[in-house]
Design a protein around this motif. Structure first.
Motif, PDB file in Angstrom:
ATOM      1  N   GLU A 106       0.858  -1.185   0.000  1.00  0.00           N
ATOM      2  CA  GLU A 106       0.000   0.000   0.000  1.00  0.00           C
ATOM      3  C   GLU A 106       0.893   1.233   0.000  1.00  0.00           C
ATOM      4  O   GLU A 106       1.544   1.540   0.996  1.00  0.00           O
ATOM      5  CB  GLU A 106      -0.922  -0.011   1.219  1.00  0.00           C
ATOM      6  N   ARG A 107       0.903   1.943  -1.134  1.00  0.00           N
ATOM      7  CA  ARG A 107       1.859   3.036  -1.326  1.00  0.00           C
ATOM      8  C   ARG A 107       1.722   4.123  -0.275  1.00  0.00           C
ATOM      9  O   ARG A 107       2.710   4.671   0.208  1.00  0.00           O
ATOM     10  CB  ARG A 107       1.635   3.646  -2.720  1.00  0.00           C
ATOM     11  N   GLY A 108       0.480   4.459   0.102  1.00  0.00           N
ATOM     12  CA  GLY A 108       0.284   5.505   1.096  1.00  0.00           C
ATOM     13  C   GLY A 108       0.904   5.149   2.432  1.00  0.00           C
ATOM     14  O   GLY A 108       1.577   5.975   3.059  1.00  0.00           O
ATOM     15  N   ASP A 149       4.819   5.116   2.105  1.00  0.00           N
ATOM     16  CA  ASP A 149       5.412   6.461   2.091  1.00  0.00           C
ATOM     17  C   ASP A 149       5.413   7.071   3.492  1.00  0.00           C
ATOM     18  O   ASP A 149       6.390   7.680   3.926  1.00  0.00           O
ATOM     19  CB  ASP A 149       4.638   7.366   1.133  1.00  0.00           C
ATOM     20  N   PHE A 150       4.279   6.911   4.194  1.00  0.00           N
ATOM     21  CA  PHE A 150       4.130   7.486   5.530  1.00  0.00           C
ATOM     22  C   PHE A 150       5.151   6.887   6.494  1.00  0.00           C
ATOM     23  O   PHE A 150       5.855   7.601   7.220  1.00  0.00           O
ATOM     24  CB  PHE A 150       2.696   7.245   6.015  1.00  0.00           C
TER      25      PHE A 150
END
Length: 223
Positions: A9-11, A14-15
């Motif tokens: 899950e890219r979000g 990144d977080f």
């Protein structure tokens, strides 16, 4: 420290990557099972954060393969499944720790810190800072060579401060590190116990070295 994050899950990736880099870690990201497993076995990370549900190969299968090659590598599993059976499966496969989504970044960072302690830190039997000396085996504390008598939880709280001298620690981090996530984050137990420590460590001519950090929490002055 070198941390491998395996999360599709890219979000979330990144977080978490930004939060870890802000703590000074070198972070590598993989977005599927085979890539994550290959990087874990080839790059020799200090810790792996591994999602359970991954394309190409499940996190559980990746974990089992990592464990065959690196039996002591810390691996924190991430999952959207809160069922006890799923956690048991992960732990039985060799997970060091388990975090259920959604999670707070403070909780994740606290667990990363706990699992990244070096062997020397783990084996250490004494902690010292700001004139305080703590013997972890005998569970004794002195300040300026004078004994300080602490309750069991006061001792644990002071040990946590001594493990992070000079660092500003949030109340949530302290709750996670000392009370093992069992307390409501809205509780004032941290403030109460910091007050206890300040009274016991303070001297007429030298206040306790635990200072309040506005809008954050507390810090043990290192000097």
């Amino acid at each position: 420290m070198r941390i491998l994050l395996v999360e599709d899950e890219r979000g979330i990736a990144d977080f978490v990557e930004r939060a870890l880099r802000a703590q000074g870690h070198d972070v590598e990201v993989a977005t599927d099972g085979p890539d994550g497993e290959g990087r874990a076995l080839a790059t020799d990370p200090d810790l792996v954060i591994l999602d359970v549900m991954l394309p190409g190969r499940s996190g559980i299968d990746v974990l089992r393969n990592i464990r065959r090659a690196q039996p002591v590598l810390p691996v924190i599993m991430l999952t959207a499944r809160a069922e006890v059976a799923d956690k048991v499966t992960g732990l039985d496969a060799g997970a060091t720790d388990y975090i259920t989504k959604p999670f707070s970044v403070e909780e994740l960072l606290a667990r990363v810190r706990a699992h990244l302690r070096t062997p020397a830190q783990v084996a250490a039997t004494r902690l010292t800072a700001a004139g305080i000396e703590m013997d972890l085996l005998r569970r004794t504390v002195t300040r300026d060579a004078e004994p300080v008598h602490l309750s069991a939880k006061e001792f644990d709280l002071l040990a946590f401060f001594l493990e992070h001298p000079g660092s500003a620690l949030s109340r949530e981090q302290i709750l996670n590190g000392v009370w093992d996530y069992d307390h409501d984050p809205g509780t004032n137990v941290v403030d109460v116990y910091v007050g206890y420590l300040r009274r016991k460590l303070g001297r007429p001519d030298r206040p306790a070295p635990i200072e309040t950090v506005r809008s954050v929490g507390y810090r043990l002055r290192a000097a």
